[in-house]
Design an enzyme around this catalytic site. Structure first.
Site, PDB file in Angstrom:
ATOM      1  N   ASP A 139       0.855  -1.184   0.000  1.00  0.00           N
ATOM      2  CA  ASP A 139       0.000   0.000   0.000  1.00  0.00           C
ATOM      3  C   ASP A 139       0.891   1.234   0.000  1.00  0.00           C
ATOM      4  O   ASP A 139       1.709   1.414   0.909  1.00  0.00           O
ATOM      5  CB  ASP A 139      -0.887  -0.010   1.246  1.00  0.00           C
ATOM      6  CG  ASP A 139      -2.031   0.991   1.145  1.00  0.00           C
ATOM      7  OD1 ASP A 139      -1.817   2.095   0.594  1.00  0.00           O
ATOM      8  OD2 ASP A 139      -3.137   0.677   1.612  1.00  0.00           O
ATOM      9  N   THR A 212       2.069  -9.616 -11.181  1.00  0.00           N
ATOM     10  CA  THR A 212       0.815  -9.699 -10.440  1.00  0.00           C
ATOM     11  C   THR A 212      -0.225  -8.761 -11.026  1.00  0.00           C
ATOM     12  O   THR A 212       0.076  -7.894 -11.840  1.00  0.00           O
ATOM     13  CB  THR A 212       1.033  -9.324  -8.967  1.00  0.00           C
ATOM     14  OG1 THR A 212       1.372  -7.922  -8.889  1.00  0.00           O
ATOM     15  CG2 THR A 212       2.166 -10.147  -8.358  1.00  0.00           C
TER      16      THR A 212
END
Length: 234
Positions: A139, A212
Site C-alpha cells: 500500500d 501480479t
C-alpha cells in the site's frame, strides 16, 4: 509476556472488500484453518511462544511474503520451490480467499497463511529463521502525512531484520517513486545492503518473477515498476 503487555498497534488498511463469492466462502471455511502457521494471534498465544518452523516445514528453508494480495506470486514461488516453506501474511480477507482458491488449483502444499497483521506474526517468528522475504506492491499511502503507515518504517523493518537470517534476501517491488526513495533510505538503516550494481538491477524483474494483477494495473496506468533487492547484513 501476557495480554497486559500487548502493544497498541494501529491498523489502517482494509480487511474486507466486495462480498465474497460462495466458492470463496467455501475456501475460507474448509481450507484456511489447515493452512494456519500456528498460534499467531494474541488471544491464542498471549505468551508469544515462538512458532516451530522445523516441525511446520520439516527443516526446510522458510520464506515470508508480506501482504500477498491475491496470492499469484506466493503460489508461483511455492510451485517453483517445493523444497522451501512459505508463510504469507495478509489482513485483506478477499485476498486470502483468492489465495486459497489458487492453492486448491495448483495443488501446492508448502504454504502457510496468516490472515492478519504481519506484526503479530513477527512476534512469534524465531530470530534468524527466515531465508527470504518479499514486499510486493505494498500500500503506497501516497499522502505525506501517511508515510509513517508504510511498511518501510522502523516499526516493521526492525522486527523483519530480527527474523531474517544473516545473508537473507529481501525483495521489494513498487511502482511509486517516493516509495522507492523511502525504501532506499530506511531499509539500509535497518541492517540491509542494496545489491544493485547497474540500472537493469532495479529496472528489470527478477528471473523467477511473475507479474501480479497489481503490477499489470500499474503498467496500464503508465507507472514504472522498480525491483529492489537487499541482503541482510550480519
Amino acid at each position: 509476556m501476557t495480554n497486559t503487555d500487548r502493544p497498541h498497534r494501529n491498523f489502517y488498511g482494509r480487511t474486507r472488500g466486495k462480498t465474497l463469492k460462495q466458492s470463496q466462502r467455501t475456501y475460507l471455511a474448509e481450507d484456511l484453518a489447515a493452512l494456519s502457521p500456528g498460534d499467531v494471534d494474541w488471544e491464542s498465544n498471549p505468551e508469544r511462544k515462538p512458532l516451530d518452523l522445523d516441525a511446520m516445514f520439516g527443516g526446510r528453508d522458510v520464506w515470508l511474503e508480506v501482504g500477498f494480495g491475491g496470492g499469484e506470486h506466493m503460489v508461483h514461488q511455492a510451485s517453483r520451490n517445493p523444497d522451501v516453506g512459505i508463510i504469507g501474511a495478509e489482513p485483506f480477507i478477499n485476498g486470502v480467499a483468492m489465495l486459497l482458491g489458487k492453492i486448491r488449483r495448483a495443488g501446492v502444499e508448502n504454504l502457510r497463511v496468516h490472515p492478519g497483521d504481519v506484526r503479530d506474526l513477527f512476534d512469534v517468528l524465531p530470530d534468524k529463521s527466515i531465508s527470504r522475504a518479499f514486499l510486493l506492491y505494498p500500500d503506497p499511502w501516497p499522502k505525506k502525512r501517511h508515510h509513517r503507515r508504510r511498511f518501510v518504517t522502523p516499526e516493521h523493518l526492525e522486527p523483519l531484520a530480527r527474523v531474517l537470517k544473516p545473508g537473507a534476501i529481501f525483495r521489494v517491488a513498487t511502482d511509486i517513486p517516493d516509495y522507492v526513495r523511502q525504501t532506499l533510505e530506511e531499509v539500509p538503516r535497518a541492517g540491509f545492503e542494496w545489491l544493485a550494481e547497474r540500472p537493469s538491477d532495479w529496472r528489470e524483474p527478477w528471473e523467477d518473477w511473475i507479474s501480479t494483477r497489481y503490477e499489470q494495473k500499474a503498467l496500464r496506468e503508465g507507472r514504472v515498476p522498480h525491483y529492489l533487492t537487499f541482503r541482510r547484513k550480519g
